[in-house]
Scaffold this motif. Structure first.
Motif, short mmCIF file in Angstrom:
data_model
loop_
_atom_site.label_atom_id
_atom_site.label_comp_id
_atom_site.label_asym_id
_atom_site.label_seq_id
_atom_site.Cartn_x
_atom_site.Cartn_y
_atom_site.Cartn_z
N ASP A 81 0.63 -1.36 -0.32
CA ASP A 81 -0.13 0.57 0.02
C ASP A 81 0.93 1.19 0.14
O ASP A 81 0.36 2.06 -1.03
N LEU A 82 2.49 1.31 0.95
CA LEU A 82 2.42 2.83 1.47
C LEU A 82 4.01 2.94 0.17
O LEU A 82 4.56 3.21 -0.13
N SER A 136 2.64 16.30 3.78
CA SER A 136 1.83 15.88 3.05
C SER A 136 1.54 14.33 2.93
O SER A 136 -0.03 13.84 2.44
N GLN A 137 1.87 13.36 2.81
CA GLN A 137 2.14 12.07 3.09
C GLN A 137 1.05 11.94 4.27
O GLN A 137 1.16 10.18 4.01
N GLU A 171 -2.22 9.56 4.46
CA GLU A 171 -2.17 8.26 3.33
C GLU A 171 -1.36 7.09 4.55
O GLU A 171 -2.11 6.52 4.75
N MET A 172 -0.73 8.19 5.20
CA MET A 172 0.05 7.08 5.77
C MET A 172 -0.74 6.69 7.11
O MET A 172 -0.62 5.37 7.44
N ASP A 205 -3.79 6.72 7.70
CA ASP A 205 -4.81 5.77 7.36
C ASP A 205 -5.08 4.64 7.16
O ASP A 205 -4.67 3.18 7.17
N ALA A 206 -3.36 4.01 6.56
CA ALA A 206 -3.07 2.81 6.13
C ALA A 206 -2.47 2.07 7.33
O ALA A 206 -2.82 0.52 7.63
#
Length: 255
Positions: free
Chosen positions: A99-100, A231-232, A235-236, A238-239
């Motif tokens: 995912d990441l 800004s990452q 996403e990180m 939530d994963a």
């Protein structure tokens, strides 16, 4: 050495083991209590207790009494959970890595440190390596902070009764400032490390809890600082939260 006539124990070691036996029974000892148990001078008892504290086998509370320390408490928990955490974590780590696209790891608290149990490296030339069985201070690591933030104030006071361990790149040097930081982590739901474990490495971490809401592990993503941008973070985060929630469900199913 005869099986029926063993050599006499080393006196200082034997005395320390006697104190450990008392602490493991749940006794809380003052220096005078320990001296009475051993039949030694208070100064001798104090030296032995200080040695146990140094190795995290005992902690000293605000009343200057001694109780069982995190090294032994954690060992009892580890025997029940580590093998299961390892067996369940690897598939979750592989999915999180997909995912990441960065190095991901799972860790547990070991006293005042965290210990890496497993991980999956990313395939990029510049990457953070997996560090299975390595340890570093929990208050510097993203996952360690997430675990600490899930602990009570009393647990933190006992854990750091003798102060925070030194670390060259640590951002927090005393318990009050660390507690303020942990309060923010509780609100945001994840821990962050911006070159606090070592220069050139940043990351995020999320804690995993057991059925009693106790933190038992943390999942982390580690990124070279030169590639990490704020800004990452969503996403990180939530994963990591998805991974932690799915892992908790699997862990609870076997409890």
């Amino acid at each position: 050495m005869s099986a029926v006539d063993p050599s006499p124990p080393v006196e200082s070691v034997d005395r320390a083991l006697v104190l450990l036996t008392s602490l493991r029974r749940g006794e809380v000892l003052s220096v005078s209590d320990a001296a009475a148990i051993l039949g030694v001078a208070p100064s001798t008892a104090h030296r032995l207790l200080s040695s146990l504290v140094f190795r995290d086998y005992a902690v000293q509370d605000r009343d200057r009494r001694y109780r069982l320390g995190p090294a032994l408490i954690d060992q009892r928990a580890e025997s029940l959970t580590l093998s299961r955490i390892r067996s369940l974590a690897h598939p979750a780590l592989e999915k999180l890595n997909d995912d990441l696209g960065e190095t991901v790891q799972v860790m547990v608290r070991h006293g005042r440190n965290i210990r890496f149990l497993d991980g999956v490296e990313c395939g990029l030339p510049l990457r953070v390596g997996v560090r299975v069985d390595d340890e570093m201070p929990a208050h510097c690591s993203a996952g360690g902070k997430a675990i600490l933030a899930a602990m009570s104030a009393a647990e933190l006071d006992r854990l750091y009764a003798n102060g925070l361990p030194d670390w060259p790149t640590a951002r927090y040097r005393d318990l009050p400032s660390l507690k303020r930081h942990l309060s923010r982590i509780r609100q945001q739901g994840y821990g962050a490390n911006f070159e606090e474990t070592e220069q050139g490495v940043s990351g995020l971490g999320v804690a995993v809890r057991d059925r009693l809401d106790r933190p038992v592990a943390a999942f982390t993503v580690a990124v070279p600082a030169s590639r990490f941008v704020r800004s990452q973070v969503p996403e990180m985060r939530d994963a990591l939260l998805r991974t932690a929630n799915e892992f908790q469900e699997a862990l609870h199913a076997g409890e």
